[in-house]
Design a protein around this motif. Structure first.
Motif, PDB file in Angstrom:
ATOM      1  N   LEU A  73       0.829  -1.207   0.000  1.00 60.14           N
ATOM      2  CA  LEU A  73       0.000   0.000   0.000  1.00 60.14           C
ATOM      3  C   LEU A  73       0.864   1.257   0.000  1.00 60.14           C
ATOM      4  CD1 LEU A  73      -2.817  -1.019   2.515  1.00 60.14           C
ATOM      5  CD2 LEU A  73      -3.059  -0.699   0.040  1.00 60.14           C
ATOM      6  N   ASP A  74       1.914   1.247   0.787  1.00 57.34           N
ATOM      7  CA  ASP A  74       2.822   2.391   0.826  1.00 57.34           C
ATOM      8  C   ASP A  74       3.481   2.597  -0.534  1.00 57.34           C
ATOM      9  OD1 ASP A  74       4.369   4.424   2.482  1.00 57.34           O
ATOM     10  OD2 ASP A  74       6.020   3.184   1.755  1.00 57.34           O
ATOM     11  N   TYR A  75       3.898   1.511  -1.153  1.00 54.73           N
ATOM     12  CA  TYR A  75       4.515   1.595  -2.480  1.00 54.73           C
ATOM     13  C   TYR A  75       3.530   2.159  -3.501  1.00 54.73           C
ATOM     14  CZ  TYR A  75       6.271   0.145  -7.031  1.00 54.73           C
ATOM     15  OH  TYR A  75       6.675   0.137  -8.346  1.00 54.73           O
ATOM     16  N   LEU A  76       2.304   1.659  -3.483  1.00 53.78           N
ATOM     17  CA  LEU A  76       1.307   2.112  -4.445  1.00 53.78           C
ATOM     18  C   LEU A  76       0.960   3.584  -4.248  1.00 53.78           C
ATOM     19  CD1 LEU A  76      -1.104  -0.960  -4.557  1.00 53.78           C
ATOM     20  CD2 LEU A  76       0.314  -0.098  -6.434  1.00 53.78           C
ATOM     21  N   GLU A  93       1.102   9.025  11.044  1.00 50.42           N
ATOM     22  CA  GLU A  93      -0.197   8.535  11.510  1.00 50.42           C
ATOM     23  C   GLU A  93      -0.683   7.352  10.666  1.00 50.42           C
ATOM     24  OE1 GLU A  93      -2.665   9.497  14.173  1.00 50.42           O
ATOM     25  OE2 GLU A  93      -0.562   9.618  14.757  1.00 50.42           O
ATOM     26  N   ILE A  94      -0.440   7.421   9.377  1.00 49.24           N
ATOM     27  CA  ILE A  94      -0.816   6.301   8.508  1.00 49.24           C
ATOM     28  C   ILE A  94      -0.104   5.029   8.950  1.00 49.24           C
ATOM     29  CG2 ILE A  94      -0.456   5.365   6.185  1.00 49.24           C
ATOM     30  CD1 ILE A  94      -1.220   8.145   5.109  1.00 49.24           C
ATOM     31  N   TRP A  95       1.200   5.140   9.183  1.00 53.85           N
ATOM     32  CA  TRP A  95       1.947   3.954   9.601  1.00 53.85           C
ATOM     33  C   TRP A  95       1.540   3.493  10.999  1.00 53.85           C
ATOM     34  CZ3 TRP A  95       4.185   0.218   7.255  1.00 53.85           C
ATOM     35  CH2 TRP A  95       4.677   0.414   5.963  1.00 53.85           C
ATOM     36  N   ARG A  96       1.190   4.422  11.860  1.00 56.92           N
ATOM     37  CA  ARG A  96       0.739   4.047  13.203  1.00 56.92           C
ATOM     38  C   ARG A  96      -0.512   3.173  13.118  1.00 56.92           C
ATOM     39  NH1 ARG A  96      -2.082   6.316  17.985  1.00 56.92           N
ATOM     40  NH2 ARG A  96      -3.164   7.803  16.644  1.00 56.92           N
ATOM     41  N   TRP A  97      -1.455   3.561  12.255  1.00 58.39           N
ATOM     42  CA  TRP A  97      -2.688   2.790  12.136  1.00 58.39           C
ATOM     43  C   TRP A  97      -2.484   1.504  11.341  1.00 58.39           C
ATOM     44  CZ3 TRP A  97      -6.481   3.037  15.281  1.00 58.39           C
ATOM     45  CH2 TRP A  97      -6.757   4.230  15.952  1.00 58.39           C
ATOM     46  N   MET A  98      -1.607   1.516  10.352  1.00 56.83           N
ATOM     47  CA  MET A  98      -1.371   0.274   9.615  1.00 56.83           C
ATOM     48  C   MET A  98      -0.665  -0.758  10.492  1.00 56.83           C
ATOM     49  SD  MET A  98      -0.696   1.113   5.574  1.00 56.83           S
ATOM     50  CE  MET A  98       0.931   1.823   5.767  1.00 56.83           C
ATOM     51  N   LEU A  99       0.240  -0.316  11.345  1.00 53.49           N
ATOM     52  CA  LEU A  99       0.894  -1.242  12.269  1.00 53.49           C
ATOM     53  C   LEU A  99      -0.104  -1.771  13.298  1.00 53.49           C
ATOM     54  CD1 LEU A  99       4.275   0.645  12.773  1.00 53.49           C
ATOM     55  CD2 LEU A  99       3.943  -1.537  11.594  1.00 53.49           C
ATOM     56  N   PHE A 100      -0.969  -0.895  13.788  1.00 48.87           N
ATOM     57  CA  PHE A 100      -2.018  -1.337  14.709  1.00 48.87           C
ATOM     58  C   PHE A 100      -2.932  -2.354  14.025  1.00 48.87           C
ATOM     59  CE2 PHE A 100      -6.299  -0.980  16.482  1.00 48.87           C
ATOM     60  CZ  PHE A 100      -6.055  -1.182  17.828  1.00 48.87           C
ATOM     61  N   ASP A 101      -3.225  -2.092  12.763  1.00 46.77           N
ATOM     62  CA  ASP A 101      -4.057  -3.022  12.000  1.00 46.77           C
ATOM     63  C   ASP A 101      -3.412  -4.401  11.933  1.00 46.77           C
ATOM     64  OD1 ASP A 101      -6.043  -3.987  10.167  1.00 46.77           O
ATOM     65  OD2 ASP A 101      -4.637  -3.626   8.540  1.00 46.77           O
ATOM     66  N   ASN A 102      -2.154  -4.447  11.537  1.00 49.01           N
ATOM     67  CA  ASN A 102      -1.487  -5.734  11.360  1.00 49.01           C
ATOM     68  C   ASN A 102      -1.281  -6.478  12.675  1.00 49.01           C
ATOM     69  OD1 ASN A 102      -1.343  -5.462   8.602  1.00 49.01           O
ATOM     70  ND2 ASN A 102       0.696  -4.572   8.598  1.00 49.01           N
ATOM     71  N   ALA A 153      -7.318  11.505   8.092  1.00 48.92           N
ATOM     72  CA  ALA A 153      -7.653  12.820   7.552  1.00 48.92           C
ATOM     73  C   ALA A 153      -9.133  12.855   7.190  1.00 48.92           C
ATOM     74  CB  ALA A 153      -6.789  13.109   6.325  1.00 48.92           C
ATOM     75  N   ALA A 154      -9.540  13.964   6.606  1.00 50.22           N
ATOM     76  CA  ALA A 154     -10.928  14.084   6.157  1.00 50.22           C
ATOM     77  C   ALA A 154     -11.154  13.337   4.847  1.00 50.22           C
ATOM     78  CB  ALA A 154     -11.291  15.559   5.988  1.00 50.22           C
ATOM     79  N   ARG A 155     -10.114  12.712   4.339  1.00 49.64           N
ATOM     80  CA  ARG A 155     -10.178  11.941   3.100  1.00 49.64           C
ATOM     81  C   ARG A 155      -9.633  10.540   3.382  1.00 49.64           C
ATOM     82  NH1 ARG A 155      -5.413  14.237   3.587  1.00 49.64           N
ATOM     83  NH2 ARG A 155      -3.596  13.056   2.839  1.00 49.64           N
ATOM     84  N   PRO A 156      -9.971   9.566   2.565  1.00 54.05           N
ATOM     85  CA  PRO A 156      -9.429   8.220   2.781  1.00 54.05           C
ATOM     86  C   PRO A 156      -7.953   8.150   2.426  1.00 54.05           C
ATOM     87  CG  PRO A 156     -10.730   8.283   0.769  1.00 54.05           C
ATOM     88  CD  PRO A 156     -10.923   9.611   1.438  1.00 54.05           C
ATOM     89  N   THR A 157      -7.220   7.358   3.187  1.00 52.91           N
ATOM     90  CA  THR A 157      -5.810   7.098   2.910  1.00 52.91           C
ATOM     91  C   THR A 157      -5.582   5.592   2.942  1.00 52.91           C
ATOM     92  OG1 THR A 157      -5.069   7.102   5.218  1.00 52.91           O
ATOM     93  CG2 THR A 157      -5.185   9.252   4.089  1.00 52.91           C
ATOM     94  N   ILE A 158      -4.344   5.195   2.701  1.00 50.75           N
ATOM     95  CA  ILE A 158      -4.030   3.766   2.744  1.00 50.75           C
ATOM     96  C   ILE A 158      -4.233   3.182   4.140  1.00 50.75           C
ATOM     97  CG2 ILE A 158      -2.519   3.685   0.738  1.00 50.75           C
ATOM     98  CD1 ILE A 158      -0.116   3.972   2.623  1.00 50.75           C
ATOM     99  N   ALA A 159      -4.273   4.014   5.167  1.00 50.27           N
ATOM    100  CA  ALA A 159      -4.599   3.504   6.500  1.00 50.27           C
ATOM    101  C   ALA A 159      -6.014   2.933   6.503  1.00 50.27           C
ATOM    102  CB  ALA A 159      -4.468   4.608   7.543  1.00 50.27           C
ATOM    103  N   ASP A 160      -6.946   3.637   5.881  1.00 45.25           N
ATOM    104  CA  ASP A 160      -8.325   3.151   5.801  1.00 45.25           C
ATOM    105  C   ASP A 160      -8.413   1.870   4.982  1.00 45.25           C
ATOM    106  OD1 ASP A 160      -9.975   5.509   7.021  1.00 45.25           O
ATOM    107  OD2 ASP A 160      -8.559   6.454   5.645  1.00 45.25           O
ATOM    108  N   LEU A 161      -7.688   1.825   3.877  1.00 43.67           N
ATOM    109  CA  LEU A 161      -7.734   0.635   3.027  1.00 43.67           C
ATOM    110  C   LEU A 161      -7.124  -0.561   3.739  1.00 43.67           C
ATOM    111  CD1 LEU A 161      -6.880   2.162  -0.466  1.00 43.67           C
ATOM    112  CD2 LEU A 161      -9.048   2.080   0.772  1.00 43.67           C
ATOM    113  N   SER A 162      -6.138  -0.314   4.579  1.00 42.79           N
ATOM    114  CA  SER A 162      -5.537  -1.398   5.347  1.00 42.79           C
ATOM    115  C   SER A 162      -6.539  -1.975   6.345  1.00 42.79           C
ATOM    116  CB  SER A 162      -4.291  -0.893   6.078  1.00 42.79           C
ATOM    117  OG  SER A 162      -3.655  -1.942   6.781  1.00 42.79           O
ATOM    118  N   LEU A 163      -7.165  -1.121   7.119  1.00 38.81           N
ATOM    119  CA  LEU A 163      -8.117  -1.612   8.118  1.00 38.81           C
ATOM    120  C   LEU A 163      -9.393  -2.154   7.488  1.00 38.81           C
ATOM    121  CD1 LEU A 163      -6.183   0.206   9.987  1.00 38.81           C
ATOM    122  CD2 LEU A 163      -8.156   0.298  11.507  1.00 38.81           C
ATOM    123  N   ALA A 164      -9.646  -1.806   6.231  1.00 39.31           N
ATOM    124  CA  ALA A 164     -10.860  -2.278   5.556  1.00 39.31           C
ATOM    125  C   ALA A 164     -10.731  -3.699   5.022  1.00 39.31           C
ATOM    126  CB  ALA A 164     -11.220  -1.336   4.407  1.00 39.31           C
TER     127      ALA A 164
END
Length: 209
Positions: A73-76, A93-102, A153-164
């Motif tokens: 996701l980060d690469y894309l 923040e994105i990485w914080r949530w993606m790590l929490f997700d994993n 953020a107020a928009r979707p990021t790869i953090a959202d796609l990770s948790l989804a």
């Protein structure tokens, strides 16, 4: 020939994280079915040619292969300029949530889904433990989403796609989904994004064992 090739299968939530990115970003991509439940990822040839770690998803792009959903996701995001951070703080923040997700959000829920919802083990000490841990993680995310439409953020990021990755999977896990109202609204916001498709419609392969 498509620009991106994704080794995946329909029941893989981790694969869905990447497939969803490619769909929402309107990328030119092709899914390659991996017979995970048939043992394909355990074959020596597959590990030598596709991924030595024996896991999906695996993304192929410009002659390179990438594995691990968060890294992909980060690469894309960097390669396409979509769903990524706008500054260093957002990146953190994105990485914080993606790590929490994993470590928490996906890991406990995905294992519970596999045992209770797919393998149909019934309730055991293991599924009870996994559900308790999954509920704890869901409560953290639900409380966070009380304050913001998307995770960072107020928009979707790869953090959202990770948790989804697993939240649209239909199998029963015994999780009290009705308690997580803010997650439900967040899921609706993601579902309303142009290009969204259900994992079982987006990736190839069987949808049950």
């Amino acid at each position: 020939m498509s620009e991106f090739k994704l080794h995946c299968f329909a029941m893989s939530g981790n694969s869905y994280k990447v497939a969803l990115f490619l769909a929402l970003a309107e990328m030119d991509w092709t899914p390659v079915f991996v017979d995970y439940f048939g043992g394909e990822t355990h074959q020596e040839q597959w590990r030598q040619e596709v991924n030595e770690q024996g896991e999906v998803p695996v993304l192929e792009h410009k002659g390179a292969r990438f594995s691990q959903s968060a890294l992909i996701l980060d690469y894309l995001a960097e390669a396409t300029g979509k769903f990524g951070p706008e500054n260093v703080r957002e990146e953190q923040e994105i990485w914080r949530w993606m790590l929490f997700d994993n470590h928490k959000f996906t890991s406990y829920y995905a294992t519970l889904r596999f045992l209770y919802g797919i393998k149909k083990t019934g309730e055991t000490a293991v599924t009870q433990f996994l559900r308790e841990r999954a509920i704890a993680a869901y409560r953290i995310v639900d409380d966070h989403l009380r304050q913001t439409p998307f995770l960072v953020a107020a928009r979707p990021t790869i953090a959202d796609l990770s948790l989804a990755g697993y939240v649209y999977m239909p199998e029963d896990t015994g999780l009290p989904q009705e308690e997580f109202l803010h997650i439900a609204k967040w899921k609706d916001r993601i579902r309303d994004l142009p290009g969204w498709r259900h994992p079982y419609d987006l990736m190839p392969g069987p949808t049950s064992l």
